[in-house]
Design an enzyme around this catalytic site. Structure first.
Site, mmCIF file in Angstrom:
data_model
loop_
_atom_site.group_PDB
_atom_site.id
_atom_site.type_symbol
_atom_site.label_atom_id
_atom_site.label_comp_id
_atom_site.label_asym_id
_atom_site.label_seq_id
_atom_site.Cartn_x
_atom_site.Cartn_y
_atom_site.Cartn_z
ATOM 1 N N LYS A 1 -34.300 -26.288 -15.262
ATOM 2 C CA LYS A 1 -33.276 -25.725 -16.158
ATOM 3 C C LYS A 1 -32.830 -26.850 -17.073
ATOM 4 O O LYS A 1 -32.814 -28.012 -16.668
ATOM 5 C CB LYS A 1 -32.072 -25.238 -15.324
ATOM 6 C CG LYS A 1 -31.199 -24.245 -16.037
ATOM 7 C CD LYS A 1 -31.724 -22.833 -15.876
ATOM 8 C CE LYS A 1 -30.809 -21.825 -16.527
ATOM 9 N NZ LYS A 1 -31.257 -20.456 -16.287
ATOM 10 N N GLY B 1 -25.300 -1.495 -19.746
ATOM 11 C CA GLY B 1 -25.912 -2.300 -20.816
ATOM 12 C C GLY B 1 -27.432 -2.236 -20.745
ATOM 13 O O GLY B 1 -28.015 -1.217 -20.351
ATOM 14 N N ASN B 2 -28.072 -3.356 -21.096
ATOM 15 C CA ASN B 2 -29.534 -3.370 -21.187
ATOM 16 C C ASN B 2 -30.200 -2.961 -19.876
ATOM 17 O O ASN B 2 -31.057 -2.084 -19.860
ATOM 18 C CB ASN B 2 -30.006 -4.785 -21.561
ATOM 19 C CG ASN B 2 -29.619 -5.134 -22.976
ATOM 20 O OD1 ASN B 2 -29.649 -4.290 -23.861
ATOM 21 N ND2 ASN B 2 -29.224 -6.374 -23.198
ATOM 22 N N VAL B 3 -29.826 -3.618 -18.781
ATOM 23 C CA VAL B 3 -30.455 -3.311 -17.490
ATOM 24 C C VAL B 3 -29.930 -1.980 -16.960
ATOM 25 O O VAL B 3 -30.700 -1.125 -16.510
ATOM 26 C CB VAL B 3 -30.184 -4.441 -16.465
ATOM 27 C CG1 VAL B 3 -30.722 -4.061 -15.093
ATOM 28 C CG2 VAL B 3 -30.806 -5.751 -16.939
ATOM 29 N N GLY C 1 -21.891 -1.055 -15.167
ATOM 30 C CA GLY C 1 -22.531 -1.697 -16.314
ATOM 31 C C GLY C 1 -23.652 -0.839 -16.866
ATOM 32 O O GLY C 1 -24.658 -0.612 -16.200
HETATM 33 P P1 NAD Z 1 -25.577 -6.422 -20.998
HETATM 34 O O1 NAD Z 1 -24.571 -7.318 -21.646
HETATM 35 O O2 NAD Z 1 -26.510 -5.659 -21.858
HETATM 36 O O3 NAD Z 1 -24.849 -5.358 -20.045
HETATM 37 C C1 NAD Z 1 -23.741 -5.672 -19.272
HETATM 38 C C2 NAD Z 1 -22.784 -4.488 -19.393
HETATM 39 O O4 NAD Z 1 -21.682 -4.694 -18.511
HETATM 40 C C3 NAD Z 1 -22.197 -4.327 -20.790
HETATM 41 O O5 NAD Z 1 -22.446 -3.020 -21.253
HETATM 42 C C4 NAD Z 1 -20.706 -4.620 -20.587
HETATM 43 O O6 NAD Z 1 -19.891 -3.851 -21.454
HETATM 44 C C5 NAD Z 1 -20.531 -4.214 -19.146
HETATM 45 N N1 NAD Z 1 -19.337 -4.779 -18.507
HETATM 46 C C6 NAD Z 1 -18.738 -5.981 -18.711
HETATM 47 N N2 NAD Z 1 -17.630 -6.090 -17.949
HETATM 48 C C7 NAD Z 1 -17.544 -4.951 -17.217
HETATM 49 C C8 NAD Z 1 -16.627 -4.465 -16.242
HETATM 50 N N3 NAD Z 1 -15.567 -5.183 -15.872
HETATM 51 N N4 NAD Z 1 -16.868 -3.254 -15.696
HETATM 52 C C9 NAD Z 1 -17.917 -2.508 -16.083
HETATM 53 N N5 NAD Z 1 -18.809 -2.901 -17.013
HETATM 54 C C10 NAD Z 1 -18.627 -4.114 -17.571
HETATM 55 O O7 NAD Z 1 -26.376 -7.362 -19.965
HETATM 56 P P2 NAD Z 1 -27.748 -7.037 -19.227
HETATM 57 O O8 NAD Z 1 -28.851 -7.718 -19.936
HETATM 58 O O9 NAD Z 1 -27.835 -5.582 -18.941
HETATM 59 O O10 NAD Z 1 -27.531 -7.845 -17.867
HETATM 60 C C11 NAD Z 1 -26.687 -7.340 -16.855
HETATM 61 C C12 NAD Z 1 -26.672 -8.304 -15.692
HETATM 62 O O11 NAD Z 1 -28.009 -8.477 -15.201
HETATM 63 C C13 NAD Z 1 -26.174 -9.709 -16.020
HETATM 64 O O12 NAD Z 1 -25.515 -10.242 -14.894
HETATM 65 C C14 NAD Z 1 -27.468 -10.480 -16.276
HETATM 66 O O13 NAD Z 1 -27.299 -11.874 -16.062
HETATM 67 C C15 NAD Z 1 -28.364 -9.868 -15.228
HETATM 68 N N6 NAD Z 1 -29.798 -9.970 -15.528
HETATM 69 C C16 NAD Z 1 -30.312 -9.401 -16.638
HETATM 70 C C17 NAD Z 1 -31.668 -9.498 -16.893
HETATM 71 C C18 NAD Z 1 -32.282 -8.831 -18.108
HETATM 72 O O14 NAD Z 1 -33.511 -8.692 -18.143
HETATM 73 N N7 NAD Z 1 -31.505 -8.409 -19.092
HETATM 74 C C19 NAD Z 1 -32.524 -10.191 -16.008
HETATM 75 C C20 NAD Z 1 -31.976 -10.747 -14.854
HETATM 76 C C21 NAD Z 1 -30.600 -10.637 -14.628
#
Ligand code: NAD
Length: 357
Positions: free
Chosen positions: A80, A179-181, A177
């Site tokens: 990292k 979001g993306n995932v 959540g």
């Molecule tokens: P993202 O920002 O697209 O989605 C996160 C969502 O959580 C957002 O829509 C946000 O509004 C919501 N959120 C924030 N605070 C909140 C709360 N208090 N209550 C409810 N919802 C809330 O992020 P992502 O890419 O979907 O990633 C989500 C998690 O997965 C993160 O912890 C990230 O580190 C982890 N992750 C993501 C990936 C990936 O491929 N994107 C890979 C490994 C790990």
């Protein structure tokens, strides 16, 4: 801080401090372990309060990457890097080219990618100086569908451990959540399993889009923990399994994509004591790492998705170790990673001619 003592304590191979005054670049590259392959891990750009704080973050995060790559079954080690500074800075080319040069000096022992505070366009600048970078614009793209597929398969394995069947059609999943995932996970659970979904997000637009696509029920963010249901899927925040939330959970399984879900390790012990089945976060969300690995090896998106699907078997192995050794799943995941690294370390005693790949 005695840095060498800290490195020895965490078993790091190498830590490199880098500075390039004309661009204001100050970076730290930490290589934890390269037994399995070159150390891969993103570049975090953050306004650390001190060099010590930045160094400890680099040491901690690089060690986490060794474990993540090991349980994902990849021939990658853990590394990292951190850049110290204000990540809102707009003049980025010289800064990231300086970082690229620092990465290049390691000759491929370390491969970087984006992380908190950096973006694919920053990695384009890194690429001007070194080939040892992944997660570039226009290549593997958004990792979320692959990550969510891995989370979906890991959730099925956790269900199998808990209920003896991985069929989720009669299960209610509480999704935190959208979001993306989260939105991809909701889609897989709805389309492939017909699972019932209760969802939340602080962003109402994101909730609406998941509700429209899947017919989910939505609740306020603070109400998600106490809902009646079978599986809690954290896909938003870290440290959400803590003293306040664990007593509220009525579910049997916790399986979601968010990073660092346990506020402290003792919360993993508490879930185990309560008889809940927890899917260790860095195992179930390793589809993101698998996606960038696929970029390095020019995999098709389908191949990356298939590999992420193997998280199902990894999770079952972790629950088997948990049962074998009588330890919580988060500890069993660590044991699986260490066992794999040790097994491969044994091979290194076999001499190879110079130039052998
Ligand atoms: P993202 O920002 O697209 O989605 C996160 C969502 O959580 C957002 O829509 C946000 O509004 C919501 N959120 C924030 N605070 C909140 C709360 N208090 N209550 C409810 N919802 C809330 O992020 P992502 O890419 O979907 O990633 C989500 C998690 O997965 C993160 O912890 C990230 O580190 C982890 N992750 C993501 C990936 C990936 O491929 N994107 C890979 C490994 C790990």
């Amino acid at each position: 801080m005695d840095l060498i003592a800290k490195m020895q304590d965490l078993n790091h191979e190498q830590v490199v401090f880098c500075s390039e005054p004309s661009s204001g670049y100050v970076g730290i590259i930490a290589i934890h372990d390269t037994t399995l392959g070159p150390a891969l891990g993103g570049t975090r750009f953050w306004n650390y309060a001190s060099t010590e704080e930045a160094t400890i973050d680099a040491l901690r995060l690089s060690r986490g990457m060794t474990y993540k790559a090991a349980v994902a079954g990849l021939d990658l080690g853990g590394g990292k890097s951190v850049i110290i500074g204000d990540n809102r800075r707009t003049d980025r080319e010289a800064l990231f080219r300086a970082h690229g040069r620092a990465v290049e000096t390691l000759g491929g022992r370390y491969i970087t990618a984006e992380d908190v505070g950096t973006s694919p366009s920053d990695m384009t600048y890194v690429r001007f100086e070194t080939e040892h970078v992944t997660g570039l614009t226009g290549l593997s793209g958004d990792p979320s569908p692959v990550t969510a597929h891995g989370v979906y398969m890991g959730m099925k394995a956790a269900a199998k451990k808990h209920w003896g069947t991985d069929d989720l059609s009669s299960r209610t999943v509480l999704l935190q959540g959208c979001g993306n995932v989260g939105h991809w996970l909701a889609k897989y659970l709805h389309d492939l399993e017909g699972a019932k979904l209760i969802v939340t997000d602080v962003d109402e637009g994101k909730v609406r889009s998941v509700v429209d696509a899947t017919g989910a029920t939505s609740v306020a963010p603070d109400d998600i923990y106490s809902q009646e249901g079978d599986i809690f899927a954290p896909c938003a925040l870290g440290a959400i399994l803590n003293d306040d939330t664990i007593p509220l959970l009525k579910v049997g399984v916790i399986a979601g994509g968010a990073n660092n879900q346990l506020a402290e390790e003792r919360h993993g012990d508490e879930l185990y004591r309560l008889g809940k089945t927890y899917a260790p976060d860095y195992v179930i969300n390793s589809g993101g790492l698998i996606n960038v690995y696929g970029e390095i090896h020019r995999w098709s998106p389908d191949r990356a998705k298939t590999k992420a699907g193997e998280i199902y078997y990894t999770m079952l192995k972790i629950y088997q170790i948990s049962g074998r050794d009588g330890i919580p799943s988060y500890q069993a995941a660590g044991r699986l990673a260490v066992e794999r690294v040790q097994a491969v370390r044994g091979l290194k005693s076999m001499w190879l001619p110079r130039g052998c790949p």
